[in-house]
Design an enzyme around this catalytic site. Structure first.
Site: not given
Length: 392
Positions: A180, A208, A239
């Site tokens: 990340s 991610h 996300k």
């Protein structure tokens, strides 16, 4: 009230060093531009990779769920808080991730904590990449298992750790799929080969990578054609998916075990209807609107190349996460402040989030950004970088 003087001393020291920060309040929806202190600026700090936080289909699904089911669920999943929509979401996630089953937790952080703390004992060992996310580190701390940390993406060091831990009942290798802070991708094929060679389990946190890598955003496991060879896949719903929560995708055996033993799952109220329904819709959007991921990668390539041509140091990033390394903690925050002054919101990241001396401004491009916005952002980065001596 007296009692916290020792904490204030530490805060005062942070202020002297230029690392004390206040929370930034956004006064608008989360888009390619946001309003901060009454001023519209280009947003380059959110994890809203595909723009799903404001996607009309997700908003409509959330509103409809509130009208039909209410604002909350009123219970934990194991008592009276499992609605049919929770089952639907988990079945949809399992199918999406090509696994037998899936289980949703309250956040990606609690998913890592719940999984690791539940399945490992003092008979086991966990082998972790040195730059794994804080939620993995904290999950490991909650276990009684032995632990080994291998050098970041160093497969020789990983193999050494596997060779030194053959006496344990179970060995589990844990890695981020995409790291990340640096934006690089874990060498998952080599990790899986070593795990199979030494009879170890593999756990990948695709926070991610979900919605970013793999077919329709299935993550790094699918990206590397490793479906069926990775034991545990963890991801977030907050996300690229655009809403809130975390999940684990694995075998039915592990899911059944976590329903009985996963403490964050057992002792947290289930996701409210609006969140659950929006997550279900988000998976459908991933399947039905692949052009969003294509736009994300087009924007990523353009912006990353632009930063590098200007002379910024972006490290080993291979993804929409593109850090700009400046070194000093105070300088990173000054850079961030200068960018905001000129019209770009890009947060500085410094110790303890990253190592001392490796402070950076971290940028994340999204599918929502227009080419004009990215060109304007690059102009602002150049201007701020030259003023602060980062560019020469």
């Amino acid at each position: 009230m007296k009692g916290f003087e020792y904490l204030q001393e530490e805060l005062d020291q942070m202020k002297e060093e230029g690392t004390f920060r206040t929370l930034v309040s956004i006064e608008s929806e989360q888009g390619s531009k946001v309003v901060i202190n009454g001023k519209e600026v280009i947003q380059l700090s959110s994890n809203n990779y595909l723009g799903l936080t404001t996607h009309p289909r997700l908003k409509q699904a959330a509103l409809q769920a509130v009208n039909e089911y209410g604002a909350g669920t009123g219970s934990v999943r194991t008592i009276a808080g499992t609605f049919s929509m929770h089952d639907e979401l988990e079945k949809k996630l399992a199918k999406f991730k090509h696994t037998e089953a899936a289980l949703v937790f309250q956040s990606g952080f609690t998913t890592n904590q719940g999984v690791l703390s539940s399945i490992l004992t003092n008979q086991d060992v966990v082998i972790s990449d040195a730059l794994n996310h804080a939620s993995i580190i904290d999950g490991i701390r909650l276990t009684k298992a032995a632990r080994k940390v291998y050098k970041h993406v160093d497969m020789n060091d990983l193999e050494k750790a596997l060779q030194e831990t053959q006496q344990y009942r179970k060995r589990i290798i844990v890695t981020d799929g995409v790291f990340s802070m640096d934006g690089n991708i874990a060498p998952l094929p080599q990790i899986v080969e070593l795990a199979e060679k030494y009879d170890a389990l593999v756990m990948v946190d695709d926070a991610h990578a979900s919605g970013v890598l793999g077919e329709n955003g299935r993550g790094t496991v699918n990206h590397f054609n490793l479906d069926g060879r990775v034991h545990i896949q963890v991801g977030t719903l907050s996300k690229a998916v655009g809403v809130l929560g975390g999940y684990i995708a694995s075998t039915q055996t592990l899911i059944d075990y976590l329903i009985h033993k996963g403490r964050p799952f057992l002792f947290s109220t289930s996701h409210p209807p609006a969140v659950t329904a929006a997550c279900i819709e988000a998976v459908d959007v991933l399947l039905e609107e692949p052009e969003l991921i294509e736009k994300l990668w087009d924007n990523t390539e353009f912006f990353k190349e632009g930063l590098q041509k200007l002379g910024f140091q972006t490290g080993t990033s291979e993804t929409p996460i593109t850090p700009i390394f400046v070194g000093g903690e105070s300088l990173a925050h000054q850079f961030s402040d200068k960018l905001l002054e000129y019209g770009v919101f890009a947060q500085g990241i410094a110790f303890p989030t990253v190592e001392r001396g490796k402070a950076r401004v971290r940028t994340i491009v999204t599918a929502q950004h227009s080419r004009d916005e990215l060109e304007k952002a690059l102009e602002i980065f150049e201007k701020a970088g030259k003023e602060l001596g980062i560019l020469r």
